[in-house]
Enzyme design. Structure first.
Site, PDB file in Angstrom:
ATOM      1  N   ASN A   1       0.869  -1.177   0.000  1.00 40.03           N
ATOM      2  CA  ASN A   1       0.000   0.000   0.000  1.00 40.03           C
ATOM      3  C   ASN A   1       0.903   1.224   0.000  1.00 40.03           C
ATOM      4  O   ASN A   1       1.488   1.564   1.027  1.00 40.03           O
ATOM      5  CB  ASN A   1      -0.879  -0.045   1.261  1.00 40.03           C
ATOM      6  N   TRP A   2       1.005   1.863  -1.156  1.00 38.27           N
ATOM      7  CA  TRP A   2       1.931   3.000  -1.271  1.00 38.27           C
ATOM      8  C   TRP A   2       1.372   4.271  -0.634  1.00 38.27           C
ATOM      9  O   TRP A   2       2.082   5.265  -0.510  1.00 38.27           O
ATOM     10  CB  TRP A   2       2.250   3.281  -2.744  1.00 38.27           C
ATOM     11  N   LYS A   3       0.108   4.264  -0.318  1.00 37.80           N
ATOM     12  CA  LYS A   3      -0.567   5.445   0.264  1.00 37.80           C
ATOM     13  C   LYS A   3      -0.339   6.676  -0.620  1.00 37.80           C
ATOM     14  O   LYS A   3      -0.236   6.532  -1.835  1.00 37.80           O
ATOM     15  CB  LYS A   3      -0.105   5.672   1.702  1.00 37.80           C
TER      16      LYS A   3
ATOM     17  N   SER B   1       3.595  -2.256  10.402  1.00 38.41           N
ATOM     18  CA  SER B   1       5.053  -2.257  10.590  1.00 38.41           C
ATOM     19  C   SER B   1       5.688  -3.606  10.266  1.00 38.41           C
ATOM     20  O   SER B   1       6.642  -4.021  10.937  1.00 38.41           O
ATOM     21  CB  SER B   1       5.414  -1.788  11.996  1.00 38.41           C
TER      22      SER B   1
ATOM     23  N   GLY C   1       2.544   2.141  10.798  1.00 37.90           N
ATOM     24  CA  GLY C   1       3.478   3.253  10.653  1.00 37.90           C
ATOM     25  C   GLY C   1       4.145   3.666  11.949  1.00 37.90           C
ATOM     26  O   GLY C   1       4.765   4.722  12.022  1.00 37.90           O
TER      27      GLY C   1
ATOM     28  N   GLY D   1       2.890  -1.205   4.309  1.00 31.41           N
ATOM     29  CA  GLY D   1       2.891   0.228   4.038  1.00 31.41           C
ATOM     30  C   GLY D   1       4.306   0.720   3.767  1.00 31.41           C
ATOM     31  O   GLY D   1       4.843   0.577   2.668  1.00 31.41           O
ATOM     32  N   GLY D   2       4.932   1.270   4.795  1.00 32.21           N
ATOM     33  CA  GLY D   2       6.261   1.889   4.649  1.00 32.21           C
ATOM     34  C   GLY D   2       7.280   1.039   3.900  1.00 32.21           C
ATOM     35  O   GLY D   2       7.989   1.525   3.001  1.00 32.21           O
TER      36      GLY D   2
ATOM     37  N   GLU E   1      -5.205  -5.285  10.571  1.00 31.89           N
ATOM     38  CA  GLU E   1      -4.200  -4.249  10.786  1.00 31.89           C
ATOM     39  C   GLU E   1      -4.488  -3.526  12.095  1.00 31.89           C
ATOM     40  O   GLU E   1      -5.349  -2.633  12.146  1.00 31.89           O
ATOM     41  CB  GLU E   1      -4.240  -3.236   9.638  1.00 31.89           C
TER      42      GLU E   1
ATOM     43  N   HIS F   1      -9.489   0.727   4.978  1.00 28.85           N
ATOM     44  CA  HIS F   1      -8.210   0.944   5.664  1.00 28.85           C
ATOM     45  C   HIS F   1      -8.455   1.876   6.853  1.00 28.85           C
ATOM     46  O   HIS F   1      -9.269   2.804   6.770  1.00 28.85           O
ATOM     47  CB  HIS F   1      -7.198   1.564   4.693  1.00 28.85           C
TER      48      HIS F   1
ATOM     49  N   GLU G   1      -6.910   4.321   7.980  1.00 30.03           N
ATOM     50  CA  GLU G   1      -6.736   5.753   7.700  1.00 30.03           C
ATOM     51  C   GLU G   1      -7.983   6.330   7.039  1.00 30.03           C
ATOM     52  O   GLU G   1      -8.340   7.483   7.266  1.00 30.03           O
ATOM     53  CB  GLU G   1      -5.479   5.969   6.832  1.00 30.03           C
TER      54      GLU G   1
HETATM   55  C1  PEP Z   1      -0.759  -0.015   6.225  1.00 27.54           C
HETATM   56  O1  PEP Z   1      -1.070   1.149   6.409  1.00 27.54           O
HETATM   57  O2  PEP Z   1      -1.498  -0.753   5.541  1.00 27.54           O
HETATM   58  C2  PEP Z   1       0.466  -0.511   6.846  1.00 27.54           C
HETATM   59  C3  PEP Z   1       0.538  -1.768   7.127  1.00 27.54           C
HETATM   60  O3  PEP Z   1       1.437   0.417   7.081  1.00 27.54           O
HETATM   61  P1  PEP Z   1       2.899   0.152   7.728  1.00 27.54           P
HETATM   62  O4  PEP Z   1       3.430  -1.114   7.102  1.00 27.54           O
HETATM   63  O5  PEP Z   1       3.698   1.360   7.339  1.00 27.54           O
HETATM   64  O6  PEP Z   1       2.704   0.022   9.181  1.00 27.54           O
END
Ligand code: PEP
Length: 250
Positions: free
Chosen positions: A9-11, A213, A174, A234-235, A168, A96, A98
């Protein structure tokens, strides 16, 4: 055997040219990852077309990060599921945290988005998970249960057969704080039980991804658990090398 899936997920990150470079980097390492792993990248809407083009013949799939509740029409700023599918997306992330937190998405909104996704042949990656306060109050089971009952329970058996769930925990997204492999397995097994109560044996086939994470150093341990079928990343999905290392963790 359940599908193994790693989705990035590049956001709201990368400019179009950077997105294409990232996608090419992922495609370049595809042959080092087991064919048994479905790899998906979810760029911002603005780069979906160019990323799809750059991933042709790569065996890396493309997903969107959201879609509109409505079919088409006067909804300024929205992007429909039909548009996303027409660009070549196979998946769409829905619910998600967010989106729930910053854009007020509710189960009502998500029921509509799920319908739009299925009408257009997209596979939803439906996200559930508790926030820190809920985890500390030991309400994580009931939170995930209601997020599933209010949306997933409305699906037909056929739709459910084409669903991916991502657990999640909001406190792990994050933040660098990861759920332990044991915490992930405990709640993934619970989520599967909730799915089984409605869909019976079909619940065994539903991939449940962990997100929060997840990185090259912890992916193998988390993915080794029986009810963890991959990750929503994500990251660490913003660097091809890290994303590939996670995909290789199976
Ligand atoms: C996400 O937002 O889907 C996610 C898993 O982010 P991160 O890996 O950065 O925690």
């Amino acid at each position: 055997m359940r599908k193994k899936i790693v989705a990035g997920n590049w956001k709201m990150n990368t400019l179009p040219a950077e997105g294409v470079e990232l996608a090419k980097g992922v495609a370049a390492g595809r042959n080092e990852v087991c064919d048994c792993v479905t790899m998906i990248v979810c760029p911002p809407f603005t780069h979906i077309h160019s990323v799809v083009e750059s991933l042709k013949r790569s065996n890396v799939e493309v997903g969107a990060q959201d879609c509109a509740t409505e079919v088409k029409g006067a909804y300024t700023g929205e992007v429909s599921a039909e548009m996303i599918a027409a660009l070549g997306c196979k998946y769409v992330i829905l619910g998600h945290s967010e989106r729930r937190q910053y854009y007020g998405e509710t189960s009502e909104t998500l029921n509509k988005k799920m319908s739009r996704a299925y009408e257009n042949g997209l596979t939803p990656i439906y996200c559930v998970g508790e926030n820190l306060e809920e985890r500390e109050a030991e309400r994580h089971f009931e939170v995930c249960k209601s997020q599933i009952e209010e949306v997933v329970y409305n699906l037909t058996e056929e739709q459910f057969g084409n669903l991916v769930i991502a657990y999640e925990p909001v406190w792990a997204i994050g933040t660098g704080k990861t759920a332990t492999a044991e915490q992930a397995e405990e709640i993934h097994a619970y989520i599967r039980e909730v799915l089984r109560a409605k869909f019976g044996a079909a619940a065994e086939e539903c991939p449940i991804l962990y997100g929060g994470s997840c990185k090259p150093s912890n992916a193998a341990e988390i993915f080794s658990k029986e009810n963890v079928d991959g990750g929503l990343i994500g990251g660490a999905a913003l660097k091809a090398e890290d994303f590939l290392a996670i995909c290789k963790a199976f």
